[in-house]
Write an enzyme that holds these catalytic residues in place. Structure first.
Site, PDB file in Angstrom:
ATOM      1  N   GLU A   1      47.881  35.147  49.811  1.00 36.85           N
ATOM      2  CA  GLU A   1      48.948  35.355  48.820  1.00 36.85           C
ATOM      3  C   GLU A   1      49.654  36.703  49.090  1.00 36.85           C
ATOM      4  O   GLU A   1      50.879  36.791  49.046  1.00 36.85           O
ATOM      5  CB  GLU A   1      48.289  35.339  47.444  1.00 36.85           C
ATOM      6  CG  GLU A   1      49.188  35.460  46.256  1.00 36.85           C
ATOM      7  CD  GLU A   1      48.330  35.508  44.974  1.00 36.85           C
ATOM      8  OE1 GLU A   1      47.544  34.592  44.725  1.00 36.85           O
ATOM      9  OE2 GLU A   1      48.462  36.504  44.231  1.00 36.85           O
TER      10      GLU A   1
ATOM     11  N   LYS B   1      38.219  32.130  47.363  1.00 39.36           N
ATOM     12  CA  LYS B   1      39.224  32.638  46.418  1.00 39.36           C
ATOM     13  C   LYS B   1      39.772  33.988  46.901  1.00 39.36           C
ATOM     14  O   LYS B   1      40.963  34.266  46.806  1.00 39.36           O
ATOM     15  CB  LYS B   1      38.612  32.777  45.015  1.00 39.36           C
ATOM     16  CG  LYS B   1      39.476  33.523  43.999  1.00 39.36           C
ATOM     17  CD  LYS B   1      40.767  32.788  43.724  1.00 39.36           C
ATOM     18  CE  LYS B   1      41.617  33.253  42.563  1.00 39.36           C
ATOM     19  NZ  LYS B   1      41.717  34.601  42.201  1.00 39.36           N
TER      20      LYS B   1
ATOM     21  N   ALA C   1      35.632  41.666  35.688  1.00 37.50           N
ATOM     22  CA  ALA C   1      34.701  41.604  36.814  1.00 37.50           C
ATOM     23  C   ALA C   1      33.911  42.919  36.918  1.00 37.50           C
ATOM     24  O   ALA C   1      34.355  43.962  36.434  1.00 37.50           O
ATOM     25  CB  ALA C   1      35.485  41.349  38.094  1.00 37.50           C
TER      26      ALA C   1
ATOM     27  N   HIS D   1      42.108  33.312  49.679  1.00 36.22           N
ATOM     28  CA  HIS D   1      43.319  32.759  49.050  1.00 36.22           C
ATOM     29  C   HIS D   1      44.218  33.905  48.576  1.00 36.22           C
ATOM     30  O   HIS D   1      45.417  33.925  48.839  1.00 36.22           O
ATOM     31  CB  HIS D   1      42.920  31.852  47.872  1.00 36.22           C
ATOM     32  CG  HIS D   1      44.028  31.581  46.909  1.00 36.22           C
ATOM     33  ND1 HIS D   1      44.455  32.516  45.988  1.00 36.22           N
ATOM     34  CD2 HIS D   1      44.823  30.505  46.741  1.00 36.22           C
ATOM     35  CE1 HIS D   1      45.458  32.017  45.297  1.00 36.22           C
ATOM     36  NE2 HIS D   1      45.700  30.786  45.726  1.00 36.22           N
ATOM     37  N   ASN D   2      43.628  34.864  47.889  1.00 34.46           N
ATOM     38  CA  ASN D   2      44.417  35.997  47.395  1.00 34.46           C
ATOM     39  C   ASN D   2      44.973  36.836  48.538  1.00 34.46           C
ATOM     40  O   ASN D   2      46.089  37.344  48.457  1.00 34.46           O
ATOM     41  CB  ASN D   2      43.570  36.885  46.477  1.00 34.46           C
ATOM     42  CG  ASN D   2      43.352  36.260  45.117  1.00 34.46           C
ATOM     43  OD1 ASN D   2      43.477  35.048  44.959  1.00 34.46           O
ATOM     44  ND2 ASN D   2      43.006  37.054  44.135  1.00 34.46           N
TER      45      ASN D   2
ATOM     46  N   SER E   1      33.968  40.711  21.015  1.00 38.49           N
ATOM     47  CA  SER E   1      34.465  41.006  19.660  1.00 38.49           C
ATOM     48  C   SER E   1      34.965  39.693  19.068  1.00 38.49           C
ATOM     49  O   SER E   1      35.774  38.989  19.689  1.00 38.49           O
ATOM     50  CB  SER E   1      35.578  42.042  19.725  1.00 38.49           C
ATOM     51  OG  SER E   1      36.480  41.687  20.747  1.00 38.49           O
TER      52      SER E   1
ATOM     53  N   SER F   1      42.285  30.062  40.438  1.00 33.73           N
ATOM     54  CA  SER F   1      43.602  30.618  40.740  1.00 33.73           C
ATOM     55  C   SER F   1      44.679  29.932  39.916  1.00 33.73           C
ATOM     56  O   SER F   1      44.560  28.764  39.574  1.00 33.73           O
ATOM     57  CB  SER F   1      43.923  30.463  42.219  1.00 33.73           C
ATOM     58  OG  SER F   1      45.238  30.900  42.454  1.00 33.73           O
TER      59      SER F   1
HETATM   60  N1  NAP Z   1      44.621  37.373  34.567  1.00 34.14           N
HETATM   61  C1  NAP Z   1      44.715  36.574  35.619  1.00 34.14           C
HETATM   62  O1  NAP Z   1      45.791  36.100  36.013  1.00 34.14           O
HETATM   63  C2  NAP Z   1      43.484  36.181  36.357  1.00 34.14           C
HETATM   64  C3  NAP Z   1      43.558  35.209  37.342  1.00 34.14           C
HETATM   65  C4  NAP Z   1      42.404  34.800  37.975  1.00 34.14           C
HETATM   66  C5  NAP Z   1      41.195  35.376  37.632  1.00 34.14           C
HETATM   67  N2  NAP Z   1      41.147  36.355  36.672  1.00 34.14           N
HETATM   68  C6  NAP Z   1      39.846  36.917  36.335  1.00 34.14           C
HETATM   69  O2  NAP Z   1      39.397  36.307  35.139  1.00 34.14           O
HETATM   70  C7  NAP Z   1      38.602  37.230  34.385  1.00 34.14           C
HETATM   71  C8  NAP Z   1      39.188  37.357  32.998  1.00 34.14           C
HETATM   72  O3  NAP Z   1      40.517  37.835  33.116  1.00 34.14           O
HETATM   73  P1  NAP Z   1      41.420  38.190  31.836  1.00 34.14           P
HETATM   74  O4  NAP Z   1      42.697  38.760  32.383  1.00 34.14           O
HETATM   75  O5  NAP Z   1      41.493  37.009  30.944  1.00 34.14           O
HETATM   76  O6  NAP Z   1      40.561  39.273  31.060  1.00 34.14           O
HETATM   77  P2  NAP Z   1      40.188  40.801  31.407  1.00 34.14           P
HETATM   78  O7  NAP Z   1      41.266  41.661  30.879  1.00 34.14           O
HETATM   79  O8  NAP Z   1      39.840  40.928  32.834  1.00 34.14           O
HETATM   80  O9  NAP Z   1      38.862  41.006  30.535  1.00 34.14           O
HETATM   81  C9  NAP Z   1      38.909  41.012  29.142  1.00 34.14           C
HETATM   82  C10 NAP Z   1      37.735  40.236  28.591  1.00 34.14           C
HETATM   83  O10 NAP Z   1      36.492  40.786  29.051  1.00 34.14           O
HETATM   84  C11 NAP Z   1      35.677  41.078  27.915  1.00 34.14           C
HETATM   85  N3  NAP Z   1      34.783  42.195  28.208  1.00 34.14           N
HETATM   86  C12 NAP Z   1      35.089  43.373  28.785  1.00 34.14           C
HETATM   87  N4  NAP Z   1      33.980  44.147  28.915  1.00 34.14           N
HETATM   88  C13 NAP Z   1      32.955  43.421  28.409  1.00 34.14           C
HETATM   89  C14 NAP Z   1      31.565  43.656  28.257  1.00 34.14           C
HETATM   90  N5  NAP Z   1      31.000  44.788  28.691  1.00 34.14           N
HETATM   91  N6  NAP Z   1      30.809  42.687  27.698  1.00 34.14           N
HETATM   92  C15 NAP Z   1      31.368  41.541  27.284  1.00 34.14           C
HETATM   93  N7  NAP Z   1      32.667  41.252  27.413  1.00 34.14           N
HETATM   94  C16 NAP Z   1      33.453  42.179  27.958  1.00 34.14           C
HETATM   95  C17 NAP Z   1      36.659  41.382  26.824  1.00 34.14           C
HETATM   96  O11 NAP Z   1      36.045  41.316  25.562  1.00 34.14           O
HETATM   97  P3  NAP Z   1      36.668  42.115  24.304  1.00 34.14           P
HETATM   98  O12 NAP Z   1      37.751  41.230  23.776  1.00 34.14           O
HETATM   99  O13 NAP Z   1      35.535  42.228  23.352  1.00 34.14           O
HETATM  100  O14 NAP Z   1      37.171  43.422  24.794  1.00 34.14           O
HETATM  101  C18 NAP Z   1      37.689  40.290  27.071  1.00 34.14           C
HETATM  102  O15 NAP Z   1      37.256  39.046  26.596  1.00 34.14           O
HETATM  103  C19 NAP Z   1      38.617  38.529  35.201  1.00 34.14           C
HETATM  104  O16 NAP Z   1      37.462  38.596  36.012  1.00 34.14           O
HETATM  105  C20 NAP Z   1      39.841  38.407  36.069  1.00 34.14           C
HETATM  106  O17 NAP Z   1      39.724  39.144  37.259  1.00 34.14           O
HETATM  107  C21 NAP Z   1      42.259  36.745  36.021  1.00 34.14           C
END
Ligand code: NAP
Length: 477
Positions: A195, A188, A82, A191-192, A40, A134
């Site tokens: 953690e 990774k 994911a 690592h988790n 979006s 991470s």
């Molecule tokens: N949060 C953390 O601390 C952390 C740490 C390490 C790794 N990660 C990993 O990093 C990734 C991103 O994490 P996040 O917390 O920033 O976001 P998230 O909440 O896991 O995902 C939201 C994002 O995914 C997009 N999305 C969801 N479904 C989709 C689809 N079918 N097609 C295209 N885009 C889609 C959303 O787009 P819209 O805006 O359009 O909905 C938004 O940009 C994840 O895999 C997460 O596991 C997160």
């Protein structure tokens, strides 16, 4: 997108929620022209409005625009949810890319998915890099620890970019090519898992000091503050002092007392244990941590059994120091087990992972960053084939010095009725490795008795079976 920006961006990020937008800003702040895209467009717009001044961004409304904005070979980092969403984004990008281009998944993918995706994209001439990242949102912005897998060729292009935005400790970037295909996401994951174990051990320390030792959260915060120097110095110990010292503004109570005592276990901890079971590697510290979280969530069982009591015990005067020793020794065990798991996977999947390098890139940026990782790095540098971290001279002597206190802690906890599954299972693991004989011999005997599973002997070659139901003579199996 104006045509003038076509083919100009160095790298792209798609998925601009917390992690993606912070990573894009980190790239821009390091001088990389970064193309940005989100399903979006609102998120893309808001990123540019709020942070566009931080560097050079190329906002793209569609994936096609995003790909067109990139220099070749193209590099797109995916930071979306994911699972299915990641597959959907990969499919869309792959159709728009050319052989030699790179898709990097920075999300928390399961390493088996990464292997599958890498193999599929390789057939189309594309590089797929599963990169563990991470450090949460703060790390993504200011320098995470990055664990990229994928082909060595892709790392040649990607490495310099990732290394420059990663955390840096003593002049070394917290990013290294981990190994091919799913190696980065596997590391990774472990690592988790570590953690999880680290937090469980910290939580047990707090619980024991509070319920058996009678210390208040603020006092325990001070204890952790003191511990955050020397060999326990780490991010998790540092923030434990912060959380325990925090007072809830609304009630005036310690913050830790107003938080529900049910922890989640979202995925990577469970995956680590599942994979350890597949590989036959005992990661008891991580498993106990995952189970402790599951148990905490069983409110039905807990409320049925709760009696609140702690048994009165003679708490040793040395309790605080003892718990420090138990925490350190149990932590060594948990890390030793995690590194064992990485080694086993590396052998199974022919990843050739440098274990010392993993300790090096975890020293900064990530949640388990700790001074202690320097010791692990040194241990593997000295002896890359170390059978266990516990065998390393430094760790062996550190654990030997701690063991008396460690035992006192477990005894006190057991007598008091304070659960310490992490401390106790780590000690059992250590004692098992130290034992000259293990009761597995009896297990083998039982298996042979009821199921003719056969056994080997300590004194001669071959495989044997005892005719338990007949004259109990031994035969070659
Ligand atoms: N949060 C953390 O601390 C952390 C740490 C390490 C790794 N990660 C990993 O990093 C990734 C991103 O994490 P996040 O917390 O920033 O976001 P998230 O909440 O896991 O995902 C939201 C994002 O995914 C997009 N999305 C969801 N479904 C989709 C689809 N079918 N097609 C295209 N885009 C889609 C959303 O787009 P819209 O805006 O359009 O909905 C938004 O940009 C994840 O895999 C997460 O596991 C997160």
């Amino acid at each position: 997108m104006a045509n003038s920006t076509e083919g100009t961006a160095r790298i792209a990020v798609t998925g601009l929620a917390t992690m993606g937008s912070n990573l894009a800003r980190n790239l821009a702040r390091h001088g990389f022209k970064v193309a940005v895209h989100n399903r979006s467009f609102a998120r893309t717009k808001s990123l540019i409005e709020q942070h566009g001044h931080e560097g050079e961004f190329v906002p793209a409304e569609t994936a096609a625009e995003l790909v067109a904005s990139l220099q070749k070979p193209r590099q797109v980092i995916i930071m979306v949810k994911a699972g299915g969403p990641t597959d959907a984004v990969i499919d869309e990008l792959a159709d728009l890319m050319e052989p030699g281009d790179m898709i990097i998944d920075g999300g928390n993918a399961h390493f088996a998915d990464t292997r599958r995706r890498e193999a599929a994209l390789k057939e189309r001439g594309l590089h797929f890099v599963g990169a563990g990242i991470s450090g949460g949102e703060e790390g993504a912005l200011n320098g995470p620890s990055i664990m990229p897998g994928g082909s060595p060729e892709s790392y040649k292009h990607l490495g310099p970019v990732l290394e420059s935005i990663a955390a840096n400790v003593d002049g070394q970037a917290c990013c290294v090519h981990v190994g091919p295909d799913g190696a980065g996401h596997f590391v990774k994951m472990v690592h988790n898992g570590i953690e999880y174990a680290d937090m469980q051990l910290i939580a047990e320390s707090y619980d024991l000091l509070r319920r058996a030792g009678g210390l208040a959260p603020a006092q325990i915060a001070d204890v952790f503050r003191t511990w955050n120097s020397g060999d326990l110095e780490s991010y998790l110990v540092e923030i434990t002092a912060e959380v325990l010292g925090h007072v809830d503004a609304e009630t005036g109570k310690p913050f830790v007392d107003v938080v529900t005592d049910q922890a989640e276990q979202k995925g990577t901890g469970r995956w680590t244990v599942q994979e350890a079971l597949e590989l036959g590697i005992p990661v008891t510290g991580i498993a106990e941590a995952v189970f402790a979280r599951s148990l905490s969530a069983r409110t039905d069982q807990r409320s049925a059994l709760q009696d609140g009591g702690v048994n009165p015990v003679d708490v040793p005067d040395t309790l605080v120091d003892d718990v420090r020793a138990a925490l350190y020794a149990s932590k060594v065990v948990a890390y030793a087990q995690g590194f064992d798991q990485i080694r086993a996977a590396s052998e199974t999947y022919s990843w050739d992972i440098d274990l010392g390098a993993m300790a090096t890139i975890w020293r900064g940026g990530c949640i388990i960053r700790a001074v202690f990782l320097n010791r692990i790095r040194e241990a593997y540098e000295k002896s890359p084939d170390l059978p266990s971290l516990l065998v390393d001279e430094y760790f062996r002597s550190a654990v030997e010095q701690a063991v008396e206190a460690w035992r006192r802690v477990v005894v006190t906890a057991v007598q008091a009725g304070v659960p310490v599954p992490g401390f106790a299972s780590a000690l059992a693991y250590y004692d098992a490795l130290r034992s000259e004989r293990l009761p597995a011999a009896l297990v083998q005997g039982l298996r042979d008795f009821f199921g003719a599973h056969t056994y080997t002997r300590v004194d001669k070659q071959g495989t044997f079976h005892t005719l338990w139901g007949a004259d109990r003579s031994e035969i070659d199996a």
